[in-house]
Design a protein around this motif. Structure first.
Motif, PDB file in Angstrom:
ATOM      1  N   ILE A  10      99.257  62.623   6.315  1.00 54.36           N
ATOM      2  CA  ILE A  10      99.240  63.089   7.851  1.00 54.36           C
ATOM      3  C   ILE A  10      98.130  62.337   8.631  1.00 54.36           C
ATOM      4  O   ILE A  10      98.060  62.108   9.811  1.00 54.36           O
ATOM      5  N   HIS A  11      96.860  62.142   7.633  1.00 54.52           N
ATOM      6  CA  HIS A  11      95.673  61.702   8.482  1.00 54.52           C
ATOM      7  C   HIS A  11      96.379  60.135   9.282  1.00 54.52           C
ATOM      8  O   HIS A  11      95.670  59.657  10.201  1.00 54.52           O
ATOM      9  N   ASN A  45      97.943  61.524  12.752  1.00 56.55           N
ATOM     10  CA  ASN A  45      97.303  62.769  13.115  1.00 56.55           C
ATOM     11  C   ASN A  45      96.612  62.222  14.483  1.00 56.55           C
ATOM     12  O   ASN A  45      95.687  61.721  14.214  1.00 56.55           O
ATOM     13  N   ASP A  66      93.782  62.696  17.323  1.00 57.14           N
ATOM     14  CA  ASP A  66      92.431  63.425  17.485  1.00 57.14           C
ATOM     15  C   ASP A  66      92.526  64.385  18.615  1.00 57.14           C
ATOM     16  O   ASP A  66      92.450  63.965  19.908  1.00 57.14           O
ATOM     17  N   ILE A  94     103.805  64.958  14.996  1.00 52.70           N
ATOM     18  CA  ILE A  94     103.673  65.463  13.533  1.00 52.70           C
ATOM     19  C   ILE A  94     104.985  65.995  13.176  1.00 52.70           C
ATOM     20  O   ILE A  94     105.274  65.888  11.869  1.00 52.70           O
ATOM     21  N   VAL A 113     101.283  71.753  13.255  1.00 55.93           N
ATOM     22  CA  VAL A 113     100.909  71.416  11.836  1.00 55.93           C
ATOM     23  C   VAL A 113     101.808  72.272  10.905  1.00 55.93           C
ATOM     24  O   VAL A 113     102.050  71.889   9.756  1.00 55.93           O
ATOM     25  N   SER A 143      98.127  68.904  16.679  1.00 55.07           N
ATOM     26  CA  SER A 143      97.517  68.178  15.760  1.00 55.07           C
ATOM     27  C   SER A 143      97.204  68.987  14.666  1.00 55.07           C
ATOM     28  O   SER A 143      96.870  70.188  14.830  1.00 55.07           O
ATOM     29  N   ALA A 144      96.664  68.139  13.674  1.00 57.60           N
ATOM     30  CA  ALA A 144      96.042  69.114  12.400  1.00 57.60           C
ATOM     31  C   ALA A 144      94.699  68.915  12.718  1.00 57.60           C
ATOM     32  O   ALA A 144      94.031  68.108  13.174  1.00 57.60           O
ATOM     33  N   PRO A 197      95.074  68.679   6.165  1.00 58.31           N
ATOM     34  CA  PRO A 197      96.212  67.975   5.488  1.00 58.31           C
ATOM     35  C   PRO A 197      95.926  68.458   4.075  1.00 58.31           C
ATOM     36  O   PRO A 197      96.910  68.958   3.266  1.00 58.31           O
TER      37      PRO A 197
END
Lengths: 71, 547
Positions: free
Chosen positions: A21-22, A25, A27, A43, B84, B237-238, B247
């Protein structure tokens, strides 16, 4: 083929709902960040993509490797 | 709770008719299951004679897996933390694969050896008739009781929204518990599976309809996603609004939630009950394909739509919080941090009748009945499995080994009644306490799953590796359970703030079930390796399967 399927499935797990996910993802603290792709939350699109991969692997396994025999 | 806020009863008499019809149908199926019984044997009562076909098996596995966690908890968590948590849906294909990979072997070995409960197979393999049997039964208990509690709690929440009156929560919780108890106790696995067919169909339809309804309320897919795109950045977002879902945490929770859910006792017994390997093969495919879609295009959209309709932030972008800093839902949804779970019910009840008129009332009620179906189908499976565990693994083995088959099934029925009452009392007492310790459905559900996840190392070893020893299995399982206990809310009740900083940091890193599993596996492997290199200690501890 079996090893490839297993590897692909594991990759989908790690990427879809895991550290992968990074990569996409946004910010939340960045005012210039974009949060959508094709009009959908990025996402969410990411999750759908990896679901398609997982389902593809399962379909191949179902028809090629998962036996119907009782033994 | 939201008494007075949402209990206006504006769905009219429709809920009484639909819910009444549904409950009567369940009772009828329970009685039918009893009439179709083939003698008073444990195998027939607990495993329906090991003869379930693929339609019944796939729907009962689905219905057992999907509970109020899916229909109330998941949208509630998306409503709180944002998009998420929608990625949690990806645990479903993993669970689907587990149905075939674990289930087919469990079914075959269980049939060969006449196993009735998970402990039968594990004890048969590792050869520990007392310690391991009781430990595995304990794991089942630790999983099933919270899960039954969650479902009864969901019955209360639903009733509170559907019917007017101060006592609606208590009445709904009692009614759901009573009817579930009656049909499980009367008909055993056959009744549970048949009612699960009805409930499984209802919950699949309910999940998809709920998502469709919320999208329709916001004007269709285009306007829906345009509105979602304007949600606060944290919601898109996460790690989400509360910062919980990093995550790494999401990864471990979704991975081990799926595996833990598939080797919990009720599912394990469904593998035994399947007629053939092909039944599990088909069930696995249907499960992975259909249920993930229900999550992604169903209930997860409800949580997002909920954030649009009932924002968590005010005009200045500030979140409403408690004095302790916990984020609160919109006032129209609830007044405490535990009430995010009501979002689906609130959206349906407040918007569908306006959108579709009388048809909207019927549709909203049907979806709410689907939530009830999800709760009851999981409660019945867990009550039934718990009854099997205590009857077969404790009563038959240690209390009255000479008991007749008839006595055993009646003990099973009595246990179902006792556990139902216990769970109901926990719900009612918890609700009356100042800070409801039962909290949000997802949190309690993940705690329950973390216990059943501790069976994973010995399950994998038993089915595939066959290198573990009895002492390794026992030591690993005890370590895993202690780890979960230390990371659970129970620790602070017992030990206060001892190790609070360390444990708090650990909980933020990965799911508590994963921590338990990590230590469990290390100890299991280390003790088994030591046994393997110490012939004197290993005598009698090796796998029975190998020999």
């Amino acid at each position: 083929m079996k090893a490839l399927l297993i590897g692909l499935f594991l990759l989908a797990i790690v990427m879809g709902a895991g550290p992968g996910i990074h990569l996409v993802n946004p910010d939340a603290a960045d005012p210039a960040a974009t949060f959508t792709t094709f009009g959908l939350p990025t996402i969410y699109v990411w999750g759908l993509l990896w679901y398609v991969v997982q389902l593809g692997v399962i379909l191949v396994a179902y028809f090629r490797f998962w036996t119907t025999k009782d033994d | 709770m939201t008494d007075g806020v949402m209990s206006s009863g504006d769905l009219g008499n429709t809920p009484y008719v639909i819910v009444g019809t549904y409950l009567m149908l369940l009772l009828a199926l329970g009685i039918l299951g009893y009439r179709k019984r083939q003698g008073e044997s444990e195998e027939d009562y607990f495993l329906a004679g090991r003869n379930q076909g693929w339609v019944v098996s796939s729907l009962t596995i689905m219905a057992t897996f999907f509970s109020s966690f899916a229909l109330l908890g998941a949208p509630g968590m998306v409503y709180r933390d944002g998009i998420v948590f929608a990625l949690f849906s990806l645990n479903v294909p993993v669970a689907g694969v587990a149905i075939y990979v674990f289930g087919s072997r469990i079914r075959r070995i269980g049939r060969e050896r006449g196993c009735l409960t998970p402990a039968d197979m594990i004890v048969d393999h590792y050869g520990s008739p007392v310690g391991l049997r009781l430990l595995v039964a304990l794991v089942g208990l630790l999983y099933a009781v919270p899960y039954v509690v969650i479902q009864i709690q969901a019955g209360g929440i639903l009733s509170q929204q559907l019917f007017p009156g101060q006592d609606a929560f208590d009445t709904g919780a009692c009614l759901l518990a009573l009817i579930t108890m009656v049909y499980v106790a009367v008909g055993g696995m056959r009744s549970v599976a048949w009612t699960d067919v009805l409930q499984g169909g209802l919950l699949v339809a309910g999940m998809l309809l709920a998502g469709t309804a919320v999208v329709a309320v916001l004007g269709g897919p285009g306007p829906f996603f345009a509105a979602v795109a304007k949600l606060p950045a944290k919601s898109l977002s996460a790690p989400g609004t509360t910062g919980r879902w990093t995550p790494e945490l999401l990864f471990t929770a979704s991975l081990f939630a799926s595996l833990g859910s598939m080797i919990q006792p009720a599912q394990w017994m469904r593998f035994y009950a399947a007629r053939s390997n092909d039944v599990l093969r088909r069930s696995a495919l249907i499960f992975a394909a259909v249920l993930t879609l229900c999550f992604f295009f169903g209930v997860m959209l409800v949580g997002l739509g909920g954030q649009v309709l009932y924002p968590l932030v005010d005009a200045a972008g500030a979140y409403r919080t408690t004095d302790a800093g916990a984020i609160l839902p919109n006032l129209a949804v609830g007044q405490t941090p535990g009430e995010f779970d009501q979002i689906l019910v609130v959206v349906l009840k407040n918007h569908l009748p306006d959108l579709l008129g009388p048809a909207g009332v019927v549709l909203a009620t049907l979806i709410l009945v689907a939530i009830m179906a999800a709760a009851m189908s999981t409660a019945d499976s867990n009550l039934h499995a718990l009854s099997a565990l205590i009857t077969h693994d404790v009563y038959d083995q240690f209390v009255r080994p000479q008991a007749s088959q008839r006595e055993r099934t009646w003990v099973g029925r009595a246990l179902i009644a006792a556990v139902t009452v216990l769970a109901l009392v926990l719900v009612l007492v918890g609700r009356r306490s100042a800070s409801n310790p039962l909290g949000m459905i997802v949190i309690l559900g993940l705690l329950a799953i973390s216990f059943s996840t501790q069976l994973l190392p010995m399950t994998v070893d038993m089915l595939y590796l066959r290198r573990g020893t009895r002492r390794g299995a026992i030591a690993g399982l005890i370590t895993g359970l202690l780890m979960i206990f230390a990371l659970s809310p129970f620790w602070s009740m017992v030990a206060g703030e001892t190790f609070g900083g360390l444990l708090g940091s650990m909980k933020k890193m990965i799911d508590i079930g994963a921590w338990g599993l990590l230590f469990n596996t290390i100890v299991f492997a280390a003790v088994s390796w030591r046994d393997a290199h110490n012939p004197d200690a290993v005598a009698g501890t090796r796998s029975q399967v190998e020999s």
